[in-house]
Design an enzyme around this catalytic site. Structure first.
Site, PDB file in Angstrom:
ATOM      1  N   ASP A  25       9.960  54.611  -1.299  1.00 57.00           N
ATOM      2  CA  ASP A  25      10.973  54.196  -2.101  1.00 57.00           C
ATOM      3  C   ASP A  25      12.365  54.441  -1.830  1.00 57.00           C
ATOM      4  O   ASP A  25      13.178  53.668  -2.587  1.00 57.00           O
ATOM      5  CB  ASP A  25      10.574  54.802  -3.350  1.00 57.00           C
ATOM      6  CG  ASP A  25      10.305  56.536  -2.930  1.00 57.00           C
ATOM      7  OD1 ASP A  25      10.436  56.916  -2.018  1.00 57.00           O
ATOM      8  OD2 ASP A  25      10.119  57.208  -4.246  1.00 57.00           O
ATOM      9  N   CYS A  46      12.132  66.750  -2.254  1.00 53.97           N
ATOM     10  CA  CYS A  46      13.072  66.908  -1.259  1.00 53.97           C
ATOM     11  C   CYS A  46      14.303  67.833  -1.603  1.00 53.97           C
ATOM     12  O   CYS A  46      14.350  68.097  -2.755  1.00 53.97           O
ATOM     13  CB  CYS A  46      13.401  65.944  -0.358  1.00 53.97           C
ATOM     14  SG  CYS A  46      12.175  64.689   0.060  1.00 53.97           S
TER      15      CYS A  46
END
Length: 618
Positions: free
Chosen positions: A99, A2
């Site tokens: 995660d 990201c």
């Protein structure tokens, strides 16, 4: 994978949106930001999400955990499922399968030591509401970028420098020192950036930032064993079995995703090993991808095809030509948003562009050369080491003779062997002043902290340069290239040989396990040959390059002469335009290879023209 962003500076919502939109290609699936106020403190966290694990909106960021912390996170934690089980046993409750949430629980449980429990590539910042502090970290080997601006209680961070740059013309100045470093190194070494006021967090470091006082503390949590304290004592066969075990687990961990996964396959040792281990780790047919050039001597796709056929992968060959290449050059500054001169970034971008049409995650073979002594220049050091055993007067006489030769390669060798040691000689091949076209003060002064990995006597020269390259070339160049090239097309790259367990094991091995006679990457090859026939690799090692040398004299000649006209060169600080024009003409008439110079100046001019407008240079 990201893009993250955060600040304590009060920008408008429209400004925050613009900052996130600037790097939206890093995470096109969801853009979001939240602002938090606490007494006199104002914090904004922003995130561009590329959904890989737990595609549900519940895992969007900024992510709130138990109303105690907020987090923005870029990367992947490959052991998050195992860590989640351990944390669950301690009473932590999870509402997602991501995660991201596991990092939050690990922080609450272990504090700043949470990073010791993470196996992955990451850059993240946690806003601890109770402590009124930021805690942030970057992965051990610098796979994920982290830039920050710090001025007392003004703190701003991002995955890429361009988001911080927006609306900050009054706060930022372009660094002449960074331009000098770029023209010497081809990249801007950590911790510096192209702006004097923006720094990079070093690999293997975490930081805390006190929102009340503006105090910033930066600490190292991991480093390679450059003093050689941890040594493998088993046999070569035992080492081969252990390496295969670790590498196979590293590949298997990186195949986990909720989106399609493939493998970059160049046909070389490293990527072929990753592809082979991937086929052994899943029942699904692995998709593999390679680039093809039509120019003679640059097409390695035939070897990738042989490996793919043997492994029975779903193989895709991407053809590249200069028309498509020049489009990427024109937009290079948008994705590599500070000067960066590794021209293999262009084929890397092409590979990512077409790979993204089939998968969202791609495994690569990066770090094999650094960890297992695989570069051509390591073999060259073997000969240099012998030369440096000669008396200095004889060596200097040889250098003087070579320097007057018409062949530019002989001149380069002459320049190298006149250094005072093999360490200095190796360093001079990577970094050094350009005496005839630099306006900068001429100096060989090199004060980076990373020198400690090269200049000591605890390891032999091959281990020292391998360590040095892991901490410099891999981090500053290769990881930057791969991150920007893949993120430009919203593709996540994962590198199993960058698993810190692989790197640590490689550092512990005797040199002859990795480099024996002329056999480089010996142990890595022997693991590979268990899965793919040896004769496929019976050929000289090739790099991942484009035929710029030829293109600059033919298809791209007009482009080069226009971009690097005397008038345009005169706008670039730190160079002598007349000397550079002479050198470009040498390339055009074939008397000297000036490819690196031409590419470096094209990229620098492009950045200054498109990204540097409105900023003063100091």
């Amino acid at each position: 994978m990201c893009g993250i962003y955060g600040t304590t500076i009060k920008y408008s919502d429209n400004q925050i949106k613009s900052k996130l939109e600037r790097t939206a290609y890093r995470g096109p699936d969801k853009m979001g930001w939240n602002s938090y106020s606490y007494n006199d403190t104002h914090v904004t966290f922003g995130h561009n999400r590329l959904s890989i694990i737990d595609l549900d909106p519940r895992s969007n960021q900024p992510f709130n955990y138990l109303d105690k912390i907020q987090i923005v996170f870029n990367g992947e934690i490959y052991n998050f499922q195992e860590l989640r089980k351990r944390l669950s046993q301690k009473g932590y409750v999870f509402n997602t399968t991501s995660d991201t949430e596991v990092i939050c629980a690990a922080y609450l449980e272990f504090g700043k030591n949470c990073v010791d429990h993470l196996n992955g590539m990451f850059a993240f910042v946690i806003y601890d509401i109770n402590k009124q502090q930021f805690f942030g970290a970057r992965d051990r080997l610098g796979q994920k970028p982290f830039y920050y601006y710090l001025n007392g209680k003004e703190f701003e961070f991002s995955s890429q420098i361009s988001s911080i740059q927006l609306f900050n013309e009054k706060r930022l100045t372009i660094s002449t020192n960074a331009i000098r470093e770029y023209l010497s190194w081809g990249t801007i070494p950590d911790t510096n950036s192209i702006f004097n006021e923006i720094k990079k967090l070093q690999a293997g470091h975490y930081f805390t930032y006190n929102l009340n006082t503006g105090e910033f503390q930066n600490e190292e949590y991991w480093d390679i064993d450059y003093l050689g304290k941890n040594k493998f004592t088993g046999t070569y066969d035992e080492a081969t079995l252990e390496l295969e075990k670790i590498a196979k687990d590293a590949v298997k961990m990186r195949l986990f995703a909720d989106v399609p996964v493939g493998v970059f396959l160049s046909g070389g040792v490293d990527s072929s090993l990753i592809a082979a281990l991937a086929t052994k780790s899943t029942n699904e047919k692995i998709k593999t991808f390679s680039v093809k050039f039509n120019e003679k001597g640059f097409d390695e796709s035939i070897y990738a095809k042989k490996v793919a056929d043997h492994l029975n992968t779903d193989h895709h060959i991407i053809e590249c030509n200069y028309n498509e290449g020049i489009d990427l050059i024109d937009n290079f500054h948008h994705y590599y948003d500070e000067p960066f001169n590794d021209s293999s970034a262009i084929p890397s971008m092409l590979l990512a562009k077409y790979t993204k049409k089939h998968v969202t995650v791609a495994l690569s073979g990066d770090a094999g050369d650094e960890s297992f002594i695989g570069y051509h220049r390591y073999n060259w050091v073997k000969y240099m080491n012998s030369i440096y055993k000669l008396p200095k007067p004889i060596r200097l006489l040889a250098a003087k003779t070579l320097n007057v030769m018409p062949n530019y390669k002989l001149k380069v060798i002459g320049g190298v062997i006149q250094n005072k040691s093999v360490n200095d000689a190796y360093l001079s091949t990577l970094y050094g002043p350009k005496s005839n076209w630099f306006e900068f003060e001429q100096t060989n002064d090199f004060q980076f902290e990373e020198l400690k990995y090269l200049f000591h006597e605890n390891k032999n020269v091959f281990e020292r340069i391998s360590d040095f390259d892991l901490k410099t070339y891999l981090n500053w160049d290769i990881n930057t290239k791969v991150d920007r090239a893949t993120m430009a097309y919203s593709l996540e790259a994962r590198s199993p040989l960058l698993d810190y367990r692989v790197v640590e094991f490689a550092r512990s091995l005797p040199t002859d396990f990795k480099f024996q006679d002329k056999n480089q990457k010996r142990i890595l090859k022997d693991v590979l040959y268990k899965h793919v026939p040896k004769d496929i690799f019976d050929r000289p090692k090739a790099g991942f390059t484009m035929p710029f040398k030829e293109w600059f004299k033919s298809d791209l000649k007009d482009y080069v002469l226009t971009e690097l006209s005397f008038e345009n060169l005169s706008e670039i600080p730190g160079i002598k335009p007349k000397e550079v024009v002479k050198m470009i003409n040498q390339h055009m008439d074939g008397s000297w290879n000036r490819t690196e110079l031409i590419w470096s100046l094209i990229i620098l001019r492009q950045w200054l023209k498109n990204n540097g407008q409105g900023f003063s240079i100091k």
